[in-house]
Design an enzyme around this catalytic site. Structure first.
Site, PDB file in Angstrom:
ATOM      1  N   LYS A  10       0.830  -1.201   0.000  1.00 22.84           N
ATOM      2  CA  LYS A  10       0.000   0.000   0.000  1.00 22.84           C
ATOM      3  C   LYS A  10       0.870   1.259   0.000  1.00 22.84           C
ATOM      4  O   LYS A  10       2.079   1.200   0.244  1.00 22.84           O
ATOM      5  CB  LYS A  10      -0.946  -0.053   1.205  1.00 22.84           C
ATOM      6  N   TYR A  51     -12.360  -3.224  -4.007  1.00 25.77           N
ATOM      7  CA  TYR A  51     -12.926  -3.159  -2.658  1.00 25.77           C
ATOM      8  C   TYR A  51     -14.459  -3.131  -2.668  1.00 25.77           C
ATOM      9  O   TYR A  51     -15.067  -2.628  -1.718  1.00 25.77           O
ATOM     10  CB  TYR A  51     -12.383  -1.930  -1.927  1.00 25.77           C
ATOM     11  N   PHE A  59     -15.429   3.029   6.723  1.00 28.34           N
ATOM     12  CA  PHE A  59     -14.009   3.178   6.378  1.00 28.34           C
ATOM     13  C   PHE A  59     -13.760   3.152   4.878  1.00 28.34           C
ATOM     14  O   PHE A  59     -12.625   3.356   4.440  1.00 28.34           O
ATOM     15  CB  PHE A  59     -13.177   2.076   7.062  1.00 28.34           C
ATOM     16  N   ARG A  87      -1.284 -14.396   3.832  1.00 26.94           N
ATOM     17  CA  ARG A  87      -2.137 -13.829   4.888  1.00 26.94           C
ATOM     18  C   ARG A  87      -1.494 -14.033   6.270  1.00 26.94           C
ATOM     19  O   ARG A  87      -1.577 -13.166   7.140  1.00 26.94           O
ATOM     20  CB  ARG A  87      -3.530 -14.471   4.861  1.00 26.94           C
ATOM     21  N   ARG A 104       2.271  -6.605   9.384  1.00 31.17           N
ATOM     22  CA  ARG A 104       1.477  -5.553  10.038  1.00 31.17           C
ATOM     23  C   ARG A 104       1.896  -5.407  11.500  1.00 31.17           C
ATOM     24  O   ARG A 104       1.949  -4.295  12.039  1.00 31.17           O
ATOM     25  CB  ARG A 104      -0.011  -5.874   9.907  1.00 31.17           C
ATOM     26  N   ASN A 114      -2.234  -0.194   6.902  1.00 26.36           N
ATOM     27  CA  ASN A 114      -1.689  -1.462   7.395  1.00 26.36           C
ATOM     28  C   ASN A 114      -0.799  -2.159   6.361  1.00 26.36           C
ATOM     29  O   ASN A 114      -0.671  -3.380   6.351  1.00 26.36           O
ATOM     30  CB  ASN A 114      -2.825  -2.364   7.898  1.00 26.36           C
ATOM     31  N   HIS A 117      -2.002  -5.486   1.214  1.00 20.88           N
ATOM     32  CA  HIS A 117      -3.208  -6.261   0.902  1.00 20.88           C
ATOM     33  C   HIS A 117      -2.779  -7.622   0.393  1.00 20.88           C
ATOM     34  O   HIS A 117      -1.848  -7.720  -0.412  1.00 20.88           O
ATOM     35  CB  HIS A 117      -4.045  -5.574  -0.189  1.00 20.88           C
ATOM     36  N   GLU A 128      -9.282 -10.920  -8.002  1.00 22.97           N
ATOM     37  CA  GLU A 128      -8.416  -9.745  -7.880  1.00 22.97           C
ATOM     38  C   GLU A 128      -7.288  -9.762  -8.918  1.00 22.97           C
ATOM     39  O   GLU A 128      -6.896  -8.708  -9.432  1.00 22.97           O
ATOM     40  CB  GLU A 128      -7.841  -9.688  -6.459  1.00 22.97           C
TER      41      GLU A 128
HETATM   42  P1  IDP Z   1      -7.858  -7.135   5.145  1.00 19.97           P
HETATM   43  O1  IDP Z   1      -6.987  -6.197   4.338  1.00 19.97           O
HETATM   44  O2  IDP Z   1      -7.152  -7.608   6.381  1.00 19.97           O
HETATM   45  O3  IDP Z   1      -8.439  -8.255   4.315  1.00 19.97           O
HETATM   46  P2  IDP Z   1     -10.534  -5.940   5.114  1.00 19.97           P
HETATM   47  O4  IDP Z   1     -11.537  -6.157   6.198  1.00 19.97           O
HETATM   48  O5  IDP Z   1     -10.764  -6.649   3.813  1.00 19.97           O
HETATM   49  O6  IDP Z   1      -9.084  -6.275   5.707  1.00 19.97           O
HETATM   50  O7  IDP Z   1     -10.466  -4.377   4.864  1.00 19.97           O
HETATM   51  C1  IDP Z   1      -9.778  -3.868   3.758  1.00 19.97           C
HETATM   52  C2  IDP Z   1      -8.894  -2.722   4.222  1.00 19.97           C
HETATM   53  O8  IDP Z   1      -9.727  -1.667   4.688  1.00 19.97           O
HETATM   54  C3  IDP Z   1      -7.984  -3.041   5.414  1.00 19.97           C
HETATM   55  O9  IDP Z   1      -6.782  -3.683   5.026  1.00 19.97           O
HETATM   56  C4  IDP Z   1      -7.747  -1.655   5.975  1.00 19.97           C
HETATM   57  O10 IDP Z   1      -6.782  -0.949   5.187  1.00 19.97           O
HETATM   58  C5  IDP Z   1      -9.109  -1.009   5.776  1.00 19.97           C
HETATM   59  N1  IDP Z   1      -9.988  -1.165   6.945  1.00 19.97           N
HETATM   60  C6  IDP Z   1     -10.690  -2.268   7.295  1.00 19.97           C
HETATM   61  N2  IDP Z   1     -11.395  -2.052   8.426  1.00 19.97           N
HETATM   62  C7  IDP Z   1     -11.133  -0.786   8.785  1.00 19.97           C
HETATM   63  C8  IDP Z   1     -11.559   0.029   9.898  1.00 19.97           C
HETATM   64  O11 IDP Z   1     -12.316  -0.386  10.761  1.00 19.97           O
HETATM   65  N3  IDP Z   1     -11.052   1.305   9.937  1.00 19.97           N
HETATM   66  C9  IDP Z   1     -10.207   1.783   8.988  1.00 19.97           C
HETATM   67  N4  IDP Z   1      -9.793   1.054   7.936  1.00 19.97           N
HETATM   68  C10 IDP Z   1     -10.240  -0.217   7.839  1.00 19.97           C
HETATM   69 MG    MG Z   2      -9.886  -8.192   2.795  1.00 20.55          MG
END
Ligand code: IDP
Ligand code: MG
Length: 137
Positions: A10, A51, A59, A87, A104, A114, A117, A128
């Protein structure tokens, strides 16, 4: 079981010069191969497709803005159980909850920024990869 997965480093990872560090962790896993790697600036349409599952969540819009804030590194990684494996290297979404030793957990603090992805299932990976590397598959 050989698989392939999509990895995005990212904009925070690129800005903080952590690309080499993160790529090296993936490279060191035995028999995994990086089969595509490109620095690119994404557009909104690509991110809205990628997304789509998060549309409407609080978010979502800040996430898209963040992902547009600078270049990312898009990669294809292939190898044994690589979907689950990347993962595991990545750690859970919240970097504070992520274990030390995970990407992370070692480098992140806030949930949105974070660093990485990684596709969360083989089905997500196929979907994807078509978005980010059309024509390759
Ligand atoms: P992942 O990347 O661990 O699969 P997802 O739930 O798919 O997580 O969410 C996609 C991305 O959205 C996350 O990697 C993070 O950057 C952002 N994100 C997810 N939940 C939140 C939140 O509660 N607050 C802010 N950003 C979030
Ligand atoms: Mg995800």
């Amino acid at each position: 079981m050989t698989q392939r997965t999509l990895v995005l480093l990212k904009p925070d990872a690129v800005r903080r010069a952590l690309v080499g560090e993160i790529v090296s962790r993936i490279e060191r896993k035995a028999d995994w191969r990086i089969t595509a790697l490109e620095l690119r600036t994404l557009d909104r349409a690509t991110l809205e497709t990628h997304y789509a599952e998060h549309v409407g969540r609080p978010f979502y819009e800040p996430l898209v803005e963040f992902m547009l804030s600078g270049p990312v590194v898009a990669m294809v990684v292939e190898g044994e159980r690589v979907v689950e494996g990347v993962r595991t290297l990545t750690g859970p979404t919240d970097p504070i909850a992520a274990a030390p030793g995970s990407i992370r957990g070692d480098y992140g603090t806030i949930v949105r920024e974070n660093l990485i992805h990684a596709s969360d299932s083989e089905e997500s990976a196929e979907r994807e990869l078509k978005i980010f590397f059309p024509g390759s598959f």
